[in-house]
Each structure stands twice: as C-alpha cells, then as structure tokens.
Design a protein around this motif. Sequence first.
Motif, short mmCIF file in Angstrom:
data_model
loop_
_atom_site.label_atom_id
_atom_site.label_comp_id
_atom_site.label_asym_id
_atom_site.label_seq_id
_atom_site.Cartn_x
_atom_site.Cartn_y
_atom_site.Cartn_z
N CYS A 354 0.83 -1.22 0.00
CA CYS A 354 0.00 0.00 0.00
C CYS A 354 0.86 1.26 0.00
O CYS A 354 0.47 2.31 0.54
N LEU A 355 2.06 1.13 -0.58
CA LEU A 355 3.00 2.25 -0.71
C LEU A 355 3.39 2.86 0.63
O LEU A 355 3.85 3.99 0.71
N ARG A 374 -6.09 9.47 2.44
CA ARG A 374 -5.60 8.71 1.29
C ARG A 374 -6.69 7.73 0.84
O ARG A 374 -7.52 7.28 1.63
N TYR A 375 -6.67 7.41 -0.44
CA TYR A 375 -7.61 6.42 -0.96
C TYR A 375 -7.03 5.82 -2.24
O TYR A 375 -5.94 6.18 -2.69
N GLY A 376 -7.77 4.90 -2.82
CA GLY A 376 -7.32 4.23 -4.03
C GLY A 376 -6.87 2.82 -3.73
O GLY A 376 -6.65 2.44 -2.58
N ALA A 377 -6.74 2.03 -4.77
CA ALA A 377 -6.37 0.63 -4.61
C ALA A 377 -5.07 0.46 -3.85
O ALA A 377 -4.92 -0.47 -3.04
N ASP A 378 -4.09 1.36 -4.09
CA ASP A 378 -2.79 1.26 -3.41
C ASP A 378 -2.52 2.47 -2.53
O ASP A 378 -1.37 2.72 -2.15
N CYS A 379 -3.55 3.24 -2.21
CA CYS A 379 -3.45 4.43 -1.34
C CYS A 379 -2.62 5.54 -1.96
O CYS A 379 -2.11 6.43 -1.26
N ALA A 380 -2.47 5.50 -3.30
CA ALA A 380 -1.63 6.51 -3.96
C ALA A 380 -2.33 7.85 -4.10
O ALA A 380 -1.68 8.87 -4.34
N LEU A 381 -3.65 7.86 -3.95
CA LEU A 381 -4.40 9.08 -4.22
C LEU A 381 -4.72 9.82 -2.93
O LEU A 381 -4.86 9.22 -1.86
N MET A 382 -4.83 11.15 -3.06
CA MET A 382 -5.11 11.99 -1.91
C MET A 382 -6.52 12.57 -2.02
O MET A 382 -6.92 13.07 -3.09
N ALA A 383 -7.25 12.51 -0.92
CA ALA A 383 -8.58 13.10 -0.87
C ALA A 383 -8.48 14.61 -0.77
O ALA A 383 -7.52 15.15 -0.20
N CYS A 384 -9.44 15.29 -1.32
CA CYS A 384 -9.49 16.75 -1.26
C CYS A 384 -10.41 17.19 -0.13
O CYS A 384 -11.27 16.43 0.32
N PRO A 385 -10.27 18.43 0.34
CA PRO A 385 -11.13 18.93 1.42
C PRO A 385 -12.60 18.93 1.01
O PRO A 385 -12.94 19.01 -0.17
N THR A 386 -13.46 18.81 2.00
CA THR A 386 -14.90 18.84 1.76
C THR A 386 -15.52 20.10 2.36
O THR A 386 -14.98 20.69 3.30
N GLY A 387 -16.64 20.48 1.81
CA GLY A 387 -17.40 21.63 2.32
C GLY A 387 -18.86 21.44 1.96
O GLY A 387 -19.23 20.52 1.22
N LYS A 388 -19.71 22.31 2.48
CA LYS A 388 -21.13 22.24 2.15
C LYS A 388 -21.31 22.39 0.65
O LYS A 388 -20.83 23.35 0.05
N SER A 389 -22.00 21.43 0.07
CA SER A 389 -22.17 21.42 -1.38
C SER A 389 -23.01 22.60 -1.84
O SER A 389 -24.03 22.94 -1.23
N ASP A 414 -7.60 17.42 -7.50
CA ASP A 414 -6.39 16.83 -8.04
C ASP A 414 -5.94 15.74 -7.06
O ASP A 414 -5.41 16.06 -5.99
N PRO A 415 -6.15 14.46 -7.38
CA PRO A 415 -5.84 13.41 -6.41
C PRO A 415 -4.36 13.20 -6.18
O PRO A 415 -3.98 12.49 -5.25
N THR A 416 -3.52 13.81 -6.99
CA THR A 416 -2.08 13.68 -6.75
C THR A 416 -1.59 14.64 -5.68
O THR A 416 -0.56 14.42 -5.06
N SER A 417 -2.35 15.74 -5.47
CA SER A 417 -1.94 16.72 -4.46
C SER A 417 -2.97 16.91 -3.36
O SER A 417 -2.68 17.49 -2.32
N GLY A 418 -4.19 16.43 -3.59
CA GLY A 418 -5.26 16.63 -2.61
C GLY A 418 -5.75 18.06 -2.57
O GLY A 418 -6.32 18.50 -1.57
#
Length: 685
Positions: A354-355, A374-389, A414-418
């Motif tokens: 998982c890297l 982090r998320y993704g099959a190998d945890c390579a991706l970064m989640a972005c901040p959330t807010g009220k839609s 951008d999942p590479t930087s979150g």
Amino acid sequence: MCSGHGHCASHYGECSCFTGYTGADCSLRTCPQGNAWADVATNDDTAHNMAECSNKGKCDQLLGKCVCDGNFEGVACERKKCPNNCNNSGRCVSAKLHASMQDPGFLTKSSGCTSSTICLDGPCDNRDYTLCRGTYNYVTPWDANKMQVCKCDEGYLGYDCSIKKCPTGDDPLTVGQLNEVQFLQCQATGGTFTLTFMGQTTTAVSASSSLSEFTSIVSALQTITNTGTDAKISVSWTNAADEVCSSGGNDIQITFLQDFGDLPLLIPDGGNLVHSIAGTNPLITSQGLVTGTKESDVCSNRGSCTEATGVCDCLDDWMTSNGANGPGTRGDCGYDSGTASTKCPGDDNNSLACLGLGVCSGSPDYRCVCQEGRYGADCALMACPTGKSWTAAPIAGHNSAHAHTECSDMGMCDPTSGACTCADGFSGAACEYLDCPGINGLDCSGNGVCYSMKQLAQLATSNGYPTPYTYGLDPNNPLTWDHDQIRGCLCSDGFEGYDCSLKTCPKGDDPLTPHQNNEIQTIECQDSDDTGSFTISFRGQPTSTIQAHDTAADLETKLNQIPTIERVIVGYADPAIYVGATGLAADSLQVCRASNQVVTVEFQSPTGNVPLMTVINEENIDGNLSVQRDTAGNKEYKMCSGRGLCNRKTGLCECVHGFGSSDGQGNVGNRGDCGYQSPVLLEEV
C-alpha cells in the motif's frame, strides 16, 4: 418636461417619474430587481432582499438593463451560470428542478412501493402510483431558483460535467456478499404496467407476459448495466405461474447481476391493469428483498480512473471482468488474471505494501486500508477537502440540502496533491466561498471590505445607527445555510455598488420644498464639581472626551470632528446665555452646570430625521445627563438634493439648469449637492 418620462408633480418643480424611470429629470432608467445574492440583513435571519441587478451586476441607466458579473445571468442577474456550460455534456437546471429530478427509487426504497402507499382507501378501490415517485423538494430556500446546477449526461461527472465516468464493479476478493434482489407482486387478469429504474421506464408490460418476455423487457432498460452478452438480471416467479400477473397475485423476484450495492427501487405503475373478478382490484407493488452488499467501486478498487478518457488503469494482474471474477467487457478491473489474490498492491519487488500509506488487510481480500486522507487501490491518491455542497439535492428532508462533498461540488480535485481547483468566482480550500466581486483583481475593488453573510448581519445599521442582527446562528436552519459561504462587500464611505466600484455623490435638502426644519436635539447636563466627563456617539462614531467645563463652542468642535456629522451648530437653550452676556455666573457657558444646563445641537448636515445622539463613557457626572429631541428634522436628504444627476464614475453631481452647489441650508456653498437655487427663473426640467 421631465424628459417626457414623468410629470411635474407640484409647483415646486419636482418631477414624478413614470414607472421604469428615475432621476431629477426622469432621464434615467431603472433596472430589474431580484433577491440579492449578498446583502446586509434587515432582521435576524432575514436577508437576500430585493436589490437592483440582484447585487451581482451594474445598472446601465441609459438602457435600463443590468450588466451582470461574468458568472451570473438573467435580466436581474438573478441566476448563477452553470460552469463552462456543463461542457455540452449535461443540462443546466435550477436547484429547485434538480431536487425534483432525484431518483424516487432511492427515497422509496426503505418503505417500498406497497399497498399502504398506493391505495387511497381500505379496499384499494382508488389507487395513486405517483405517491411512490415522491422526492424531497427544494422550494423555500432563497436560492431555489437562483443557483443553477449541471445535471450531467450518462457517462459524465463533475461540477461542470467535464469528467468521464469510469466503470464501477465488485471487488471479487471480498467474500460473503450478496446481489440486490427486489420483490414485485402483480395481481391482475389483464391490462399493462410499467417499471421505472433510475429515471428510465420500460415499454408497457402485458399482464400476460411470459417469464422470458418480462425478462427481456426489463433487461432493455439502459439504466441497468449492460456488459455484452452477460445477463443483466435474473427473474423468477415464486408461484408456479405462466404469466407475470395472476388473479391472486404473482410473486416476482428480480436479481441484479451487473449492478452492485444498495440499488434504487423499481417503481411500478399499474394504472392500466384490470381485474375480471368483481370486488378484486388490480395492483402491482415493489419492495426490497435482499439489499445488495457487493461493492460498486470505481475500477473495482483494483485500478485507478483516467478521468480524461473514462478508462480504468488496472493494477498488475487485474483486468476487465464480467462482474463475477471472470473475464468480460465491463472495463472495471474486477478480474484477477494472475497472482493478485495473494498480495496487496505494492508488494512487488519487496516494496512497501500500500506504498506505506496504508495497511494491508491480508487474506482473503488483500485490500489496502488507507491512512486518513488517502484512498485508491494502493493508497496513492489523496482526498481533497470537503465543504457544504453548492449543488447537492436534499436527501434528508424537504428544503434541506448542501451535504458536505469534495470541493463543495464547485471545483475539481487533483488526487495527486489533494488540492481543489475551484470554479471561477469561488475560493477556499474546499471551494466553499463565493468570492466578493471587484475590479482589477481586488475584492470590493479595493474600496470596501469583503464579509460573509453572517458578518454583514452583525454590521447592519438603521438610519446610520448600528443595529446588529444574527444570520445563520442556528446551523440547522436550511434557510440560512449560506451564512459562512456567501460573501458580499461593505463599501467604504464615498463608494457604492455591489462591487464598490462606483462613487457616491453628495446628498442634501431640496431648496424648493418650504416649511421644513432642521433636526434639533438637546443635551441636558448637571454636575456640581466640574470634574465629570462623557462622550457622545452619533451613528456609531464617538466624539473625543467632553469635559463638564467645556463650552458650547468646544462641544460644537468635537461633534463636527466625527465622520458621521458634517456640520452642527451648538448653542444654549437659555437665550440669556451667550458669549459676551453680562452678569453671567462663572459656570454659565459650560455644557454642565451645578444648577443644570441645556445646550441645543442643530443639524445643518446631514438633514432629515436623524437618530438621537447617545451618551457613552460617562464618568463622575453627579447629576442628570440626557439627550432629547427638540425638533424632528423633516428636510430631505436626497442624492444631489433631488436637483441633479449623480455621475457615479466621478462622484460629482451634474445639476439641472438653475441649481448649483449649496452650504446645506439653501445658500451658495461648496458641498456640490445642487441644493442652491440660482437667482434665475425656474425652467422646465
């Protein structure tokens, strides 16, 4: 007269403009109004009042048309544009319409579309299948018809429909999971019915349809996943019936083979069914039988989505599947073609599982449990901040929307930087703020301060006096959801407009309206030892400290120094007291006396019915200290005194013929307010 757009209303030469026109000579046009996108509250939780161009555009007074901010549209700039025109891959709809377009199958799933919902009476003589199609509405909130949302076409995602959707599928290594099974019952001897799934409706199904005919009709729905030759559903009758409907009610089970997870309910419409037996009513119902527990993960969580193409980039040894861990055409990375079932991603060549950004669950599913963020099959991706839609439809009740989502549904992650890249006009880590307008890249054009709706409410004034309100104090009030997200400008003195780019012009009294008075207020003060002091506040601005032994002239100077007063004249209420009078007591000229003193404050500007001055910071005054209104001001306080037009680019009044700059009292002066009538005959305006 009055530019042909009004009539002279009185012998004072004042124009009364026709609807749609304004200005001293009715030469200017008014612009349409709409509920303001941002404004100052007028009471607790009361905002978004009617405003010219909805406070998102400027009025072209020559044409009477709004020139909207680039992200807004409509005759009154009342609607937010859909970003990038939904990239021609979606439909731009209002928040109200978006709510009505929800799939009722999700909301009806828990209760089912049963006789208790459909039947309007005990015997079920009267039936209403539309009751199974209810959605949570979004009607009451101020933005219901103002905020517009991209409703993306099938295969597209994102706030602007620019993302191509990748296939989803089940992770075949997770065991003990079930396909979705739904239960239908059809009681009829003839006629037809339909089924609706995720917004698409079948062709009419005859009550006499065979098992294969019924299966074929339901399978034709494009909203049920199609994977080449693989079966989409399986159907069985639980009773040994030849037809889909029977006199006593045929029980039908539909198992979904290619759509995974908790699915929306099939919604029936049996309005065209009939029953030949008297006293027996035709009816078709549906409800969930087995909730699907298989994953419906993007790329089966065994690969990553290439959003530009909508194609899954599968991990080593994983390939497109048939939905059941066999080779197929789903494009979902759900088929283990090698040794993937014995390791977590990242194990090759002794590298970290998982890297190093998660923990391998081990046998039998070998899934990465990623670190927070982090998320993704190998945890390579970064989640972005959330807010009220900004755009999410209500899911928990009428008018209650705006659940937290990634980038607030107004930006691209951008999942590479979150990090979120926000739509034009929005900002914040989660794109949670609607920016303040301005020119040259400056909030409020550099002539004001950008505040949230909550902050603007705290800065409310009435007749220039601070009257703070609350807005959004209750976080569960759906009508004030925007309290910390919508931002607006509070302009500095001398500037106005939704973006503070316009200059204000001087205001003053109309010199032709007679029998009017200046505002006169009195200050009464008694202090026996001359050691006291106090401060006067007017429209939120305080004077410097006023000493008990100060004279009327001292008080006048201090009052005229505060920015909310242009000019006042201070005198003594007792006509026998004046500078130079003989026989006066030693403290006669003081604003506070041992025997009590009353001084008068006459407002020369501003004119009109101004608020009372207030006493603050009183110290060591041992007697009475109060402010009273002696004479209510009833003079006008109009832009350019109602005798000129304001040039909002320069902030200068352009006076109509016969009028010029005054001193605020009808005499010639340098206020630039058109409040002085020149000694010429008044001509038509």
